[in-house]
Design an enzyme around this catalytic site. Sequence first.
Site, PDB file in Angstrom:
ATOM      1  N   GLU A   1       0.898  -1.240  -0.122  1.00 20.73           N
ATOM      2  CA  GLU A   1      -0.128  -0.033  -0.035  1.00 20.73           C
ATOM      3  C   GLU A   1       0.755   1.469  -0.047  1.00 20.73           C
ATOM      4  O   GLU A   1       0.349   2.298   0.532  1.00 20.73           O
ATOM      5  CB  GLU A   1      -0.785   0.030   1.124  1.00 20.73           C
ATOM      6  CG  GLU A   1      -2.045  -1.072   1.152  1.00 20.73           C
ATOM      7  CD  GLU A   1      -3.101  -1.017   2.010  1.00 20.73           C
ATOM      8  OE1 GLU A   1      -2.889  -0.594   3.067  1.00 20.73           O
ATOM      9  OE2 GLU A   1      -4.208  -1.505   1.731  1.00 20.73           O
TER      10      GLU A   1
ATOM     11  N   GLU B   1      -6.424  -7.717  -1.960  1.00 22.53           N
ATOM     12  CA  GLU B   1      -7.270  -7.614  -0.772  1.00 22.53           C
ATOM     13  C   GLU B   1      -8.654  -7.519  -0.693  1.00 22.53           C
ATOM     14  O   GLU B   1      -8.893  -6.286  -1.287  1.00 22.53           O
ATOM     15  CB  GLU B   1      -6.456  -7.011   0.526  1.00 22.53           C
ATOM     16  CG  GLU B   1      -5.119  -7.235   0.571  1.00 22.53           C
ATOM     17  CD  GLU B   1      -4.437  -6.416   1.659  1.00 22.53           C
ATOM     18  OE1 GLU B   1      -4.904  -5.864   2.408  1.00 22.53           O
ATOM     19  OE2 GLU B   1      -3.170  -6.054   1.596  1.00 22.53           O
TER      20      GLU B   1
ATOM     21  N   TRP C   1     -10.489  -1.960  11.766  1.00 25.40           N
ATOM     22  CA  TRP C   1     -10.089  -0.551  11.762  1.00 25.40           C
ATOM     23  C   TRP C   1     -11.177   0.572  11.658  1.00 25.40           C
ATOM     24  O   TRP C   1     -10.947   1.663  11.700  1.00 25.40           O
ATOM     25  CB  TRP C   1      -8.897  -0.331  10.735  1.00 25.40           C
ATOM     26  CG  TRP C   1      -9.309  -1.019   9.499  1.00 25.40           C
ATOM     27  CD1 TRP C   1      -8.718  -1.969   8.812  1.00 25.40           C
ATOM     28  CD2 TRP C   1     -10.265  -0.290   8.309  1.00 25.40           C
ATOM     29  NE1 TRP C   1      -9.028  -2.318   7.684  1.00 25.40           N
ATOM     30  CE2 TRP C   1      -9.785  -1.168   7.405  1.00 25.40           C
ATOM     31  CE3 TRP C   1     -10.795   0.758   8.249  1.00 25.40           C
ATOM     32  CZ2 TRP C   1     -10.826  -1.123   6.174  1.00 25.40           C
ATOM     33  CZ3 TRP C   1     -11.675   0.981   7.123  1.00 25.40           C
ATOM     34  CH2 TRP C   1     -11.344   0.109   6.096  1.00 25.40           C
TER      35      TRP C   1
END
Length: 699
Positions: A185, A337, A345
């Site tokens: 990321e 993903e 989160w």
Amino acid sequence: MPKRNVCHIVVVFLLAALGLVGQQRPRTSGSSDIPTQLPGHNAILMGTDWYPEQWPEPVWEKDVQLMEASHLHVVRIAEFAWSSMEPSEGHFDFGWLERSIRLLERHHIAVVLGTPTATPPAWLTQKYPETLRMEPNGQRVTHGNRAHGSVTSPKYLSMCRRIAEEMAKRFGHDPNVVGWQIDNEYGYALMSYDDGTKRQFQEWLKAKYKTLDALNQHWATAYWSQIYDDWNEIPIPVGAHNPALMLEWKRFVSHAWARYQQNQIDVIRGHADARQFTTGNFMGIGWDGVDHYEISAPLTLVAWDDYVGSGHLDPFANGMSHDGMRGMKGQNFWVMETQPGTVNWAGVNNFLNKGEVRAMAWHAIGHGADDVNYWQWRSALNGQEEMHGTLIGPDGEPVPLLEEVARTAGEFEQAQSAFRGTRVLSEIALLNDYDSRWALEFQKHTNQYNAFGVALGYYRALRKITQSLDVISPYASLSGYKLVVAPDLNVLPATLAQHLTEYIKNGGHLVLGPRSGMKDEYNALLPQRQPGFLGATLGGRVEQYYALEKNIPITGAWGSGEVSVWAEQLRAAAPDTEVLLRYGTSNGWLDGQPAVLTRSYGKGRITYIGAILDDKLMAEAADWLTRGTGIVAAFGPVPDGIEVTRRVGEDKQVFVLINFTQQKQKVALPRPMKSILDGAQVSSIELGVYGVAVLLDAK
Ligand code: GLA
């Protein structure tokens, strides 16, 4: 309505009468140039993200057996496993990784290897503290989280290069390794604010501007005594600063991450078979930490991490992200993903409803994904993400969701050949420009302005009509599109204006939303009023802009309604520029003034919409724009809340229909098609809540 549009309607009507509209089967050039569909593998795949290094080897076998039994065919591993692969400086242990790859191979599961550079080990950061990022307050970050390495540290770059190279030497010819993910990321684009980084930024500016005079002039540094006499006086902006400096810093951040990535791509390519792809896992179109077009250019394919977080899947917002990811390279993509029901989160980590995970997977495929991986297979027994969703529990047994995932993965197997060689083709493009997004973010003028939301307003209305839309860079080739919409193209330099004008001249219809054409490439105001270099083409301009305290009325060719947040007072200057909407009584300045202008130019048309329209007016606008350009729906009429996506191949097209409403829905097909998931030839279908149909429309 302009004459040309009337002609279009007549033509469309005639074609419809002949049965040619809505039945088009656009052509593509076949499958060989679709790098997301791997030779020797199913055209669409499902997989997971697994961390063998977190578990003793004896438990691996059962994990992998379960993956195979669940029809999972891809696993991404190793992206956080640096301390297991290089336990001490220069000592590499790839034995465990090799054994996990062989085990996966025995179970027919292909491997994507992640380079572990988002998590430098403790020995590294301890011995070379300069590899840790420095926060703007001068403190180095402490070890123990991730993305703590500094992308601008020469030492860190050399350590990253070495681990990537050692991995590539060992696995670059591995038959079961299909590709490489660089880092993870992009470290959320976090930067180091140390002196070395500042010097690199200054050098980068020097290479770009050549002279300080040029920089001072473009940045208008006479303002607030900012004139620079030496390159080393230029700071890294923290907080509000000169808008030119802020924009250049964002570009430098993208450059630094692109260089960091290239550093690894170079050594991987130096050792890896050409068949192994390179990719990176982006975070969707909503995240603007880097210019994704720059970062994705050297990659074989784009992948992204698709999470809902709190709430439920919005097929429009999420669809726009998928389309944006597809638009990075103008080709299919992977979802590296996605959410196995829940994350850990979000504000409220609610679970997706039963059936929603399946619907989300098919929604990804419909938008052009060729792989969907669940993050994660199994959670470590400790660590920051213990509470995240998984496919098996800490006991190694399936969680209830695995059944739904396995069923969907089985359906992917069943449907895969239909998707081979297919991609998404659209007649409309929405323009996504990072310079403009950053410029607007720096100077919002109203905290109510949300560029993503403005784009989504256009996307939603247009997609309902066309059922297929591309989201691309304004600098991309536009010639294949009948309609190009720039929701807020704030930074619009002369070269871009030229590119857009060519598109219009050649018969395209360009729609500019509010705040367009205000800045040059240095984030300086253009000396012309908006839309800047496109003012002459439009035959009109923005007289003044207003941040709105409350909604105001508007009326005209598209009906009556309200605008919110932002309104521009327009003026038609050329005799053939038409006013389509005018504001009603509001702040006095806007009363009765033009809000939307349109003008035909060359073989095409330009329309400027100076306000944020309500949903009803936006729907009318979308209707007008698409009728005027002869655009037809990819599939045909469906009830509200049914998402249609289409992928097109040689002599076939495949539709994915998903029911995102909470009621059963019936859909009549425009002609009989083969329902892939049940093998029947159908002319109508019934979809339950989150129901999915995959329809093959072949010649
Ligand atoms: C990101 C990261 C993963 C994991 C997930 C959790 O996508 O790439 O490592 O942290 O979020 O949702």
